[in-house]
Design a protein around this motif. Structure first.
Motif, mmCIF file in Angstrom:
data_model
loop_
_atom_site.group_PDB
_atom_site.id
_atom_site.type_symbol
_atom_site.label_atom_id
_atom_site.label_comp_id
_atom_site.label_asym_id
_atom_site.label_seq_id
_atom_site.Cartn_x
_atom_site.Cartn_y
_atom_site.Cartn_z
ATOM 1 N N ILE A 79 0.839 -1.186 0.000
ATOM 2 C CA ILE A 79 0.000 0.000 0.000
ATOM 3 C C ILE A 79 0.880 1.245 0.000
ATOM 4 O O ILE A 79 1.839 1.346 0.757
ATOM 5 C CB ILE A 79 -0.929 0.015 1.236
ATOM 6 N N THR A 80 0.526 2.195 -0.854
ATOM 7 C CA THR A 80 1.262 3.450 -0.938
ATOM 8 C C THR A 80 0.382 4.587 -0.418
ATOM 9 O O THR A 80 -0.815 4.402 -0.183
ATOM 10 C CB THR A 80 1.642 3.757 -2.394
ATOM 11 N N PHE A 81 0.961 5.746 -0.275
ATOM 12 C CA PHE A 81 0.179 6.911 0.144
ATOM 13 C C PHE A 81 -0.900 7.216 -0.882
ATOM 14 O O PHE A 81 -2.003 7.634 -0.540
ATOM 15 C CB PHE A 81 1.081 8.130 0.349
ATOM 16 N N ASP A 82 -0.598 6.992 -2.165
ATOM 17 C CA ASP A 82 -1.588 7.212 -3.229
ATOM 18 C C ASP A 82 -2.791 6.280 -3.070
ATOM 19 O O ASP A 82 -3.885 6.600 -3.540
ATOM 20 C CB ASP A 82 -0.956 7.020 -4.604
ATOM 21 N N ASP A 83 -2.608 5.125 -2.436
ATOM 22 C CA ASP A 83 -3.723 4.221 -2.159
ATOM 23 C C ASP A 83 -4.545 4.704 -0.965
ATOM 24 O O ASP A 83 -5.771 4.609 -0.956
ATOM 25 C CB ASP A 83 -3.214 2.806 -1.849
ATOM 26 N N LEU A 84 -3.859 5.195 0.057
ATOM 27 C CA LEU A 84 -4.534 5.592 1.294
ATOM 28 C C LEU A 84 -5.317 6.893 1.161
ATOM 29 O O LEU A 84 -6.415 7.012 1.709
ATOM 30 C CB LEU A 84 -3.523 5.735 2.430
ATOM 31 N N GLU A 85 -4.776 7.859 0.453
ATOM 32 C CA GLU A 85 -5.413 9.175 0.393
ATOM 33 C C GLU A 85 -6.851 9.138 -0.135
ATOM 34 O O GLU A 85 -7.746 9.742 0.467
ATOM 35 C CB GLU A 85 -4.562 10.148 -0.411
ATOM 36 N N PRO A 86 -7.172 8.411 -1.226
ATOM 37 C CA PRO A 86 -8.573 8.345 -1.664
ATOM 38 C C PRO A 86 -9.503 7.707 -0.622
ATOM 39 O O PRO A 86 -10.672 8.055 -0.541
ATOM 40 C CB PRO A 86 -8.518 7.501 -2.944
ATOM 41 N N ILE A 87 -8.957 6.797 0.172
ATOM 42 C CA ILE A 87 -9.764 6.182 1.233
ATOM 43 C C ILE A 87 -10.120 7.243 2.273
ATOM 44 O O ILE A 87 -11.260 7.330 2.722
ATOM 45 C CB ILE A 87 -9.005 5.003 1.879
ATOM 46 N N PHE A 88 -9.135 8.069 2.655
ATOM 47 C CA PHE A 88 -9.411 9.153 3.598
ATOM 48 C C PHE A 88 -10.450 10.114 3.030
ATOM 49 O O PHE A 88 -11.387 10.519 3.716
ATOM 50 C CB PHE A 88 -8.141 9.945 3.925
ATOM 51 N N ILE A 89 -10.284 10.492 1.785
ATOM 52 C CA ILE A 89 -11.179 11.464 1.144
ATOM 53 C C ILE A 89 -12.595 10.920 1.035
ATOM 54 O O ILE A 89 -13.564 11.616 1.349
ATOM 55 C CB ILE A 89 -10.651 11.834 -0.258
ATOM 56 N N ASN A 90 -12.745 9.678 0.599
ATOM 57 C CA ASN A 90 -14.062 9.132 0.278
ATOM 58 C C ASN A 90 -14.788 8.452 1.430
ATOM 59 O O ASN A 90 -16.008 8.323 1.376
ATOM 60 C CB ASN A 90 -13.939 8.144 -0.883
ATOM 61 N N TYR A 91 -14.073 7.994 2.457
ATOM 62 C CA TYR A 91 -14.718 7.192 3.495
ATOM 63 C C TYR A 91 -14.510 7.669 4.926
ATOM 64 O O TYR A 91 -15.350 7.423 5.779
ATOM 65 C CB TYR A 91 -14.228 5.736 3.437
ATOM 66 N N PHE A 92 -13.397 8.293 5.222
ATOM 67 C CA PHE A 92 -13.007 8.462 6.615
ATOM 68 C C PHE A 92 -13.059 9.891 7.123
ATOM 69 O O PHE A 92 -12.347 10.253 8.046
ATOM 70 C CB PHE A 92 -11.609 7.882 6.838
ATOM 71 N N GLY A 93 -13.915 10.720 6.582
ATOM 72 C CA GLY A 93 -14.017 12.111 7.012
ATOM 73 C C GLY A 93 -14.462 12.298 8.449
ATOM 74 O O GLY A 93 -14.238 13.347 9.039
ATOM 75 N N SER A 94 -15.076 11.290 9.047
ATOM 76 C CA SER A 94 -15.579 11.396 10.423
ATOM 77 C C SER A 94 -14.678 10.751 11.461
ATOM 78 O O SER A 94 -14.987 10.788 12.648
ATOM 79 C CB SER A 94 -16.968 10.748 10.522
ATOM 80 N N ILE A 95 -13.575 10.146 11.038
ATOM 81 C CA ILE A 95 -12.782 9.413 12.022
ATOM 82 C C ILE A 95 -12.102 10.355 13.013
ATOM 83 O O ILE A 95 -11.731 11.475 12.687
ATOM 84 C CB ILE A 95 -11.746 8.467 11.378
ATOM 85 N N GLN A 96 -11.997 9.854 14.239
ATOM 86 C CA GLN A 96 -11.356 10.588 15.326
ATOM 87 C C GLN A 96 -10.031 9.956 15.724
ATOM 88 O O GLN A 96 -9.152 10.630 16.244
ATOM 89 C CB GLN A 96 -12.288 10.631 16.535
ATOM 90 N N VAL A 97 -9.897 8.646 15.478
ATOM 91 C CA VAL A 97 -8.680 7.922 15.833
ATOM 92 C C VAL A 97 -8.211 7.132 14.613
ATOM 93 O O VAL A 97 -8.977 6.361 14.035
ATOM 94 C CB VAL A 97 -8.924 6.961 17.021
ATOM 95 N N LEU A 98 -6.956 7.346 14.228
ATOM 96 C CA LEU A 98 -6.364 6.638 13.095
ATOM 97 C C LEU A 98 -5.061 6.009 13.557
ATOM 98 O O LEU A 98 -4.148 6.691 14.010
ATOM 99 C CB LEU A 98 -6.107 7.604 11.933
ATOM 100 N N ASP A 99 -5.007 4.688 13.455
ATOM 101 C CA ASP A 99 -3.832 3.914 13.855
ATOM 102 C C ASP A 99 -3.319 3.181 12.617
ATOM 103 O O ASP A 99 -4.046 2.375 12.033
ATOM 104 C CB ASP A 99 -4.240 2.928 14.947
ATOM 105 N N LEU A 100 -2.093 3.482 12.202
ATOM 106 C CA LEU A 100 -1.543 2.912 10.973
ATOM 107 C C LEU A 100 -0.184 2.268 11.201
ATOM 108 O O LEU A 100 0.625 2.781 11.962
ATOM 109 C CB LEU A 100 -1.331 4.010 9.918
ATOM 110 N N THR A 101 0.048 1.170 10.499
ATOM 111 C CA THR A 101 1.373 0.600 10.380
ATOM 112 C C THR A 101 1.661 0.556 8.888
ATOM 113 O O THR A 101 0.951 -0.101 8.137
ATOM 114 C CB THR A 101 1.447 -0.814 10.970
ATOM 115 N N VAL A 102 2.664 1.305 8.464
ATOM 116 C CA VAL A 102 2.973 1.423 7.037
ATOM 117 C C VAL A 102 4.477 1.281 6.827
ATOM 118 O O VAL A 102 5.255 1.345 7.772
ATOM 119 C CB VAL A 102 2.488 2.771 6.469
ATOM 120 N N ASP A 103 4.866 1.123 5.567
ATOM 121 C CA ASP A 103 6.299 1.045 5.270
ATOM 122 C C ASP A 103 6.779 2.379 4.711
ATOM 123 O O ASP A 103 6.062 3.367 4.704
ATOM 124 C CB ASP A 103 6.609 -0.130 4.341
ATOM 125 N N SER A 104 7.974 2.400 4.216
ATOM 126 C CA SER A 104 8.600 3.653 3.784
ATOM 127 C C SER A 104 7.896 4.308 2.604
ATOM 128 O O SER A 104 8.101 5.488 2.345
ATOM 129 C CB SER A 104 10.072 3.410 3.435
#
Length: 135
Positions: A79-104
């Protein structure tokens, strides 16, 4: 790993009342939209995302998940940042807590700052762990 492609509520008009969901085996990025459209009452979601980059970028439809406040993506594979950003834009506008484990591939402080300020206005807790595999 099973496919969630047949769950689309847009074709079945069926929804689940699930509010707390943990998928230990993960989900393919291509299946995420169908799964989320089936569980509009979701409050807490935790999974590992998988992605293949041999195909064209995924077009994600906008989906209002007003009750979703906690999201955890762990052990994300490919998963890249380009994959995550559309998810934030389209689905996660209401989230209060975000916990991520990602690579470089997702290590860009300025891009995180821009995305959080633009697309995650209710975010209170941002916990990110960058993992790196040494050869």
């Amino acid at each position: 790993m099973s496919s969630f492609r047949n769950l689309s509520s847009k074709t079945t008009n069926e929804f689940s009342s699930i509010e707390h969901l943990i998928l230990d085996n993960g989900i393919d990025l291509n299946d995420l939209c169908n799964l989320l459209s089936y569980i509009p009452n979701l409050r807490y979601f935790s999974t590992c995302l998988f992605g293949e980059h041999d195909s064209a970028p995924i077009k994600l439809p906008y989906l209002i998940l007003n009750r979703l406040t906690h999201v955890s993506f762990t052990r994300n594979c490919g998963i890249t940042f380009d994959d995550l950003e559309p998810i934030f834009i389209n689905y996660f506008g209401s989230i209060q807590v975000l916990d991520l484990t990602v690579d470089s591939k997702c290590m860009n402080a300025n891009r995180w700052k821009q995305s959080i300020s633009s697309y995650l206005p209710k975010l209170r807790v941002f916990d990110i762990l960058f993992e790196s595999i040494l050869d």
